[in-house]
Enzyme design. Structure first.
Site, PDB file in Angstrom:
ATOM      1  CE  LYS A  60       6.650  -0.862   9.573  1.00 18.01           C
ATOM      2  NZ  LYS A  60       5.611  -0.180   8.789  1.00 18.01           N
TER       3      LYS A  60
ATOM      4  CG  HIS B  15      -2.668 -35.891  17.939  1.00 16.56           C
ATOM      5  ND1 HIS B  15      -2.710 -37.100  18.582  1.00 16.56           N
ATOM      6  CD2 HIS B  15      -3.764 -35.829  17.149  1.00 16.56           C
ATOM      7  CE1 HIS B  15      -3.781 -37.766  18.174  1.00 16.56           C
ATOM      8  NE2 HIS B  15      -4.438 -37.018  17.308  1.00 16.56           N
TER       9      HIS B  15
ATOM     10  CE  LYS C 195      -3.568   2.165   2.739  1.00 14.50           C
ATOM     11  NZ  LYS C 195      -4.418   2.074   3.915  1.00 14.50           N
TER      12      LYS C 195
ATOM     13  CD  GLU D 125      -0.760  -4.334  11.699  1.00 18.42           C
ATOM     14  OE1 GLU D 125       0.377  -4.833  11.696  1.00 18.42           O
ATOM     15  OE2 GLU D 125      -1.353  -4.019  10.646  1.00 18.42           O
TER      16      GLU D 125
ATOM     17  N   GLY E 155      -4.507  -1.948   5.282  1.00 22.63           N
ATOM     18  CA  GLY E 155      -3.693  -3.048   4.761  1.00 22.63           C
ATOM     19  C   GLY E 155      -4.246  -4.418   5.143  1.00 22.63           C
ATOM     20  NE  ARG E 156      -5.462  -3.872  11.452  1.00 17.09           N
ATOM     21  CZ  ARG E 156      -4.855  -2.701  11.530  1.00 17.09           C
ATOM     22  NH1 ARG E 156      -3.775  -2.471  10.825  1.00 17.09           N
ATOM     23  NH2 ARG E 156      -5.335  -1.742  12.296  1.00 17.09           N
TER      24      ARG E 156
ATOM     25  CD  GLU F 194       9.894  -5.837   6.583  1.00 18.52           C
ATOM     26  OE1 GLU F 194       9.617  -4.714   6.098  1.00 18.52           O
ATOM     27  OE2 GLU F 194       9.632  -6.152   7.751  1.00 18.52           O
TER      28      GLU F 194
HETATM   29  O1  F6P Z   1       2.968  -4.102   9.826  1.00 13.35           O
HETATM   30  C1  F6P Z   1       2.568  -2.819   9.534  1.00 13.35           C
HETATM   31  C2  F6P Z   1       1.930  -2.681   8.197  1.00 13.35           C
HETATM   32  O2  F6P Z   1       1.742  -1.337   7.946  1.00 13.35           O
HETATM   33  C3  F6P Z   1       0.621  -3.435   8.063  1.00 13.35           C
HETATM   34  O3  F6P Z   1      -0.462  -2.779   8.571  1.00 13.35           O
HETATM   35  C4  F6P Z   1       0.569  -3.634   6.602  1.00 13.35           C
HETATM   36  O4  F6P Z   1      -0.351  -4.617   6.261  1.00 13.35           O
HETATM   37  C5  F6P Z   1       1.996  -4.002   6.303  1.00 13.35           C
HETATM   38  O5  F6P Z   1       2.757  -3.210   7.166  1.00 13.35           O
HETATM   39  C6  F6P Z   1       2.442  -3.834   4.886  1.00 13.35           C
HETATM   40  O6  F6P Z   1       2.364  -2.496   4.473  1.00 13.35           O
HETATM   41  P1  F6P Z   1       2.427  -2.100   2.950  1.00 13.35           P
HETATM   42  O7  F6P Z   1       1.255  -2.730   2.260  1.00 13.35           O
HETATM   43  O8  F6P Z   1       2.366  -0.602   2.933  1.00 13.35           O
HETATM   44  O9  F6P Z   1       3.716  -2.628   2.376  1.00 13.35           O
END
Ligand code: F6P
Length: 544
Positions: free
Chosen positions: A511, A383, A208, A352, A266-267, A214
């Protein structure tokens, strides 16, 4: 308009619930069944093909009515209206929360007085054309071969939702193999890429913000790998992006772009173009069925009275255990291996969202908020950790999720699976008394001294609560229902706990510090505590 702010603990209902808790806490669930005539009828809901049984819980019908009273007293109706109509209920980021508009099919919601329907409709059409072309083999790679592998590069909401859906619905997938790269761990991407063919691989970079460390690192490595085998001019055939940050996508050099919007968190973004890897994997018709299932739950959530409203009831039960019984966690136990990724997905969605300690007035709360969500599919879970659920010292309320029909129609297996499902909810509730355990040991012929030694270990205290969500079959439609149920549960709990569920400031500090340490690796040298500095030094002394 903002959500109203009111502390749940200052309501009449909360006071009444405290009294209810004092009465209920030492009453067994089985006694409630004995005392209340139609407990199963009152404490269950039929919704479409879902049967939701919440009668195996540690509350009386009267206490349940008080929980409903709590939702009323806190004006849940008003909050639901604001949620669906696009008010800026994500107040700290000044955003609306409208993932529901992505699946409504209606020109209803507005953001800044502007209809968002045309945007949603056009994007859905673009997703359809794109995924159909992949699915039918019309969109080819740089050598003219059909795309066989789709790699989703993203993290958090840009990974967990799509990955969970693709894995859950793999029965419906055709033509392409899906892969997910989220962790920045270089071993993950290297091990994935080594098995892929650049000629037939499509990368969908989902972010987003398009600033997530990452995702950008992984996307760069994927691009470098691709360029080792091909050339820059072919990149456009193999990389597409889904983002709310068009500029950054352009800078990265990706041409095909699908939008995300700031009014979709995002979530909660799997309903947006962030779900592109889903539509590529299961086809657009199935993807739309997922949206339809979720939309059905949206309607139910907006219209059903609270005592027959699945997300509202689930949320209130969670509050009962979290705030009155002081349970710290809740387990999600799906009885299908396909839903293996459901618990990790719900961890992000729930933790979150509701892992907050500051209320809507900016003050620290003096009550518990979001609980720890975890789980694994049954029967494997039986189990692994069920020992602790049956005989440990902790109270773990759980949701059991199952399907009456198996996808491969294997009745013999399914009978065993479902017998275990029902048996576990029964065993958790009923337990086994000392007398029963004693009798059983006698029947097995143990001598008296051995029985005395063993009997306490064979007792199950019982009274472990569970909810049962029993659907007909695992389809895109029912999965859409299931996800939307939990999304709205999370929303309701945030309203009751008087917190902001749709921001995530708590992920920022780590971060920031990671960036500082990364600079330290390059020789900058910021000040750290002794422990962290020692770790940094140890790492920097290793050469590879
Ligand atoms: O972990 C924090 C966060 O902002 C989440 O809310 C989000 O889903 C994720 O990082 C990835 O963010 P982006 O879609 O901006 O890469």
């Amino acid at each position: 308009m903002a959500l109203r702010s009111q502390s749940p603990t200052h309501t009449e209902a909360w006071k009444n619930l405290k009294n209810c808790f004092d009465k209920d806490k030492d009453t067994s669930i089985l006694s409630f069944f004995n005392m209340e005539k139609d407990r199963v009828g009152s404490l269950s809901i039929e919704m479409d093909n879902l049967y939701f049984d919440f009668s195996k819980n540690r509350f009386s019908q009267q206490s349940f009515d008080q929980l409903i009273g709590l939702a009323r007293e806190l004006n849940l109706d008003d909050a639901i209206d604001k949620y669906f109509s696009g008010d800026n209920i994500n107040q700290t980021e000044e955003r609306a929360v409208l993932h529901t508009a992505l699946r409504s099919g209606k020109d209803e919601a507005k953001v800044n007085d502007q209809s968002i329907y045309p945007l949603v409709r056009d994007t859905l059409n673009n997703i359809r054309s794109f995924s159909n072309a992949i699915y039918n083999g019309e969109r080819t790679g740089y050598t003219g071969r059909a795309i066989t592998d789709v790699v989703n590069i993203g993290i958090g909401g840009s990974d967990l939702g799509p990955q969970m859906v693709v894995e859950s619905l793999q029965f419906y997938s055709q033509n392409v193999t899906s892969h997910f790269i989220s962790n920045v761990d270089g071993d993950l991407i290297a091990s994935k890429l080594e098995k892929l063919n650049p000629e037939t691989t499509l990368f969908i970079v989902v972010s987003k913000s398009f600033t997530t460390q990452e995702t950008l690192m992984n996307a760069n490595s994927a691009r470098n790998w691709f360029l080792e085998h091909s050339s820059l001019e072919h990149l456009k055939k193999h990389f597409v992006a889904v983002s709310a940050n068009k500029e950054k996508v352009k800078e990265f050099g990706i041409e095909t772009f699908f939008p995300m919007w700031d009014w979709v968190g995002g979530r909660f973004s799997l309903w947006s173009a962030a779900g592109l890897s889903i539509s590529c994997a299961i086809g657009m018709d199935n993807y739309e069925e997922l949206l339809t299932g979720a939309c059905k739950v949206d309607e139910h959530f907006r219209t059903a009275e609270y005592s027959k409203n699945v997300p509202v009831v689930l949320a209130l039960i969670g509050i009962w255990y979290n705030n009155f019984f002081e349970a710290e966690t809740e387990a999600i136990i799906p009885y299908t291996q396909y839903l293996q990724k459901l618990a990790p997905y719900l961890q992000q969605a729930s933790m979150e969202s509701n892992g907050k300690s500051i209320d809507r007035t900016g003050k620290r709360v003096d009550y518990q908020t979001g609980s720890i969500v975890w789980g694994e599919p049954g029967t494997n879970a039986q189990h692994a950790f069920f020992q602790l659920m049956h005989q440990g010292t902790k109270l773990i309320p759980s949701d059991f999720i199952g399907f009456t029909k198996p996808l491969y129609k294997n009745k013999a297996h399914h009978d065993i699976l479902m017998a275990n499902f029902f048996a576990q909810t029964e065993a958790l509730m009923k337990g086994k008394t000392r007398e029963q355990a004693y009798r059983e040991l006698e029947e097995q012929g143990f001598p008296a001294d051995k029985i005395e030694q063993l009997v306490s270990h064979k007792v199950f205290e019982g009274d472990n609560p569970s909810n049962t969500l029993l659907f007909e079959e695992l389809t895109p439609n029912t999965l859409g229902m299931l996800i939307a149920i939990y999304e709205h549960k999370i929303f309701v709990q945030g309203v009751i706990w008087n917190i902001f569920s749709f921001d995530q400031w708590g992920v920022e500090l780590g971060k920031e510090l990671a960036n500082t340490i990364l600079s330290d690796f390059k020789g900058k040298g910021a000040a750290h505590d002794d422990s962290t500095q020692t770790l940094i030094n140890r790492y920097m002394n290793i050469s590879f």
